[in-house]
Design a protein around this motif. Structure first.
Motif, short mmCIF file in Angstrom:
data_model
loop_
_atom_site.label_atom_id
_atom_site.label_comp_id
_atom_site.label_asym_id
_atom_site.label_seq_id
_atom_site.Cartn_x
_atom_site.Cartn_y
_atom_site.Cartn_z
N MET A 112 0.82 -1.21 0.00
CA MET A 112 0.00 0.00 0.00
C MET A 112 0.86 1.27 0.00
O MET A 112 0.57 2.21 -0.74
N LEU A 113 1.91 1.34 0.79
CA LEU A 113 2.75 2.54 0.85
C LEU A 113 3.39 2.84 -0.51
O LEU A 113 3.32 3.99 -0.98
N PRO A 114 4.00 1.85 -1.19
CA PRO A 114 4.54 2.16 -2.53
C PRO A 114 3.45 2.59 -3.51
O PRO A 114 3.68 3.45 -4.37
N LEU A 115 2.27 2.03 -3.39
CA LEU A 115 1.16 2.40 -4.27
C LEU A 115 0.74 3.85 -4.03
O LEU A 115 0.53 4.61 -4.98
N ILE A 116 0.68 4.26 -2.77
CA ILE A 116 0.33 5.65 -2.44
C ILE A 116 1.41 6.60 -2.93
O ILE A 116 1.13 7.67 -3.47
N ALA A 117 2.68 6.21 -2.77
CA ALA A 117 3.80 7.04 -3.26
C ALA A 117 3.73 7.20 -4.77
O ALA A 117 3.94 8.30 -5.30
N LEU A 160 0.24 12.36 -9.52
CA LEU A 160 -0.55 13.57 -9.34
C LEU A 160 0.31 14.84 -9.43
O LEU A 160 -0.13 15.87 -9.89
N MET A 161 1.57 14.76 -8.98
CA MET A 161 2.48 15.92 -9.02
C MET A 161 3.07 16.14 -10.41
O MET A 161 3.51 17.24 -10.72
N ALA A 162 3.08 15.13 -11.24
CA ALA A 162 3.75 15.20 -12.54
C ALA A 162 3.07 16.21 -13.47
O ALA A 162 1.86 16.41 -13.42
N ASP A 163 3.87 16.84 -14.29
CA ASP A 163 3.41 17.82 -15.27
C ASP A 163 3.59 17.21 -16.65
O ASP A 163 4.71 16.90 -17.04
N TYR A 164 2.52 17.06 -17.38
CA TYR A 164 2.57 16.39 -18.68
C TYR A 164 2.53 17.36 -19.86
O TYR A 164 2.55 16.95 -21.00
N GLY A 217 12.31 9.26 -14.95
CA GLY A 217 11.67 8.33 -15.89
C GLY A 217 11.00 9.14 -16.97
O GLY A 217 11.63 9.94 -17.66
N SER A 218 9.69 9.00 -17.09
CA SER A 218 8.95 9.78 -18.09
C SER A 218 8.12 10.89 -17.45
O SER A 218 7.34 11.54 -18.12
N LEU A 219 8.30 11.11 -16.15
CA LEU A 219 7.53 12.12 -15.43
C LEU A 219 8.35 13.39 -15.22
O LEU A 219 9.53 13.33 -14.90
N TRP A 220 7.71 14.55 -15.39
CA TRP A 220 8.33 15.84 -15.07
C TRP A 220 7.79 16.27 -13.71
O TRP A 220 6.59 16.50 -13.55
N LEU A 221 8.69 16.38 -12.72
CA LEU A 221 8.29 16.74 -11.37
C LEU A 221 8.84 18.11 -10.99
O LEU A 221 9.99 18.43 -11.31
N PRO A 222 8.04 18.92 -10.29
CA PRO A 222 8.49 20.27 -9.93
C PRO A 222 9.61 20.21 -8.90
O PRO A 222 9.62 19.35 -8.02
N MET A 223 10.55 21.13 -9.04
CA MET A 223 11.62 21.28 -8.05
C MET A 223 11.06 22.14 -6.92
O MET A 223 10.27 23.04 -7.17
N ARG A 224 11.50 21.87 -5.71
CA ARG A 224 11.08 22.71 -4.59
C ARG A 224 11.72 24.08 -4.74
O ARG A 224 12.87 24.19 -5.11
N GLN A 225 10.96 25.10 -4.46
CA GLN A 225 11.49 26.45 -4.58
C GLN A 225 10.88 27.33 -3.51
O GLN A 225 9.88 26.98 -2.89
N ALA A 226 11.50 28.46 -3.30
CA ALA A 226 11.00 29.42 -2.32
C ALA A 226 9.64 29.95 -2.77
O ALA A 226 9.29 29.87 -3.95
N LYS A 227 8.90 30.51 -1.84
CA LYS A 227 7.60 31.09 -2.15
C LYS A 227 7.77 32.20 -3.18
O LYS A 227 8.65 33.04 -3.06
#
Length: 156
Positions: free
Chosen positions: A12-17, A23-27, A78-88
Motif C-alpha cells: 500500500m505505501l509504494p502504491l500511495i507514493a 498527481l504531481m507530474a506535469d505532462y 523516468g517519463s515524469l516531469w516533477l516540480p523542483m522545490r522552490q522558495a515562495k
C-alpha cells in the motif's frame, strides 16, 4: 478484506507514493508555434544555464528574461516531469521592478540564469539529471500569461 487491513498491506505505501508522483507530474509540452526557447549548447551546469529565445511570429511578445521570479524548474524522473522545490513566489505585479524584454520577429535574445549565485533565484545547485526551465510569455496589453515555454537541459 477490511479497509484497515488493506491499508496495512506491505504494497500500500509504494502504491500511495506512486499515486502521489503521478498527481504531481506535469505532462504539458510547453511549446508554442513560432516561438522557441532552447538551452545554449554547453551552457548547462549545476548552478545555472543560458537560454536563447527566438520569436518568428508577427506578434510582439515580452517577459522578464533572467529577472523572471516566476520561472519554474522541473526534473525528469523516468517519463515524469516533477516540480523542483522552490522558495515562495513573491506577490505583486508581473515582473515588478524588473526589466521587461521584448521579442520582436527574428531577433534572438540570450539570458544567463545563475540560480546558485543570485539570491533572487530560489534554487541551489542542481544534482546531475535532466531538467527543464519554464518561463511565462505575454503579449502587449496583457498582464496574464499567454503561454509558457520550456528549455530542456542536462546537468552532468
Amino acid at each position: 478484506m477490511r479497509l484497515k487491513e488493506r491499508l496495512r498491506s506491505p504494497w500500500m505505501l509504494p502504491l500511495i507514493a506512486l499515486a502521489a508522483l503521478l498527481l504531481m507530474a506535469d505532462y504539458r509540452p510547453y511549446r508554442q508555434e513560432g516561438v522557441t526557447m532552447t538551452a545554449v549548447e554547453g551552457s548547462a551546469m549545476s548552478g545555472g544555464m543560458t537560454i536563447e529565445i527566438l520569436n518568428t511570429t508577427d506578434r510582439p511578445l515580452w517577459n522578464c528574461g533572467d529577472y523572471d521570479r516566476n520561472y519554474r524548474l522541473q526534473r525528469r524522473l523516468g517519463s515524469l516531469w516533477l516540480p523542483m522545490r522552490q522558495a515562495k513566489r513573491p506577490a505583486g505585479e508581473v515582473c515588478a521592478a524588473a526589466p521587461v524584454f521584448y521579442y520582436e520577429k527574428d531577433a534572438p535574445q540570450r539570458f544567463a540564469f545563475k540560480w546558485s549565485e543570485d539570491r533572487r533565484f530560489p534554487f541551489t545547485a542542481l544534482e546531475p539529471g535532466f531538467y527543464r526551465l519554464i518561463l511565462d510569455f505575454y503579449e502587449d496589453g496583457f498582464e496574464e500569461s499567454v503561454f509558457q515555454l520550456a528549455a530542456e537541459f542536462t546537468v552532468e
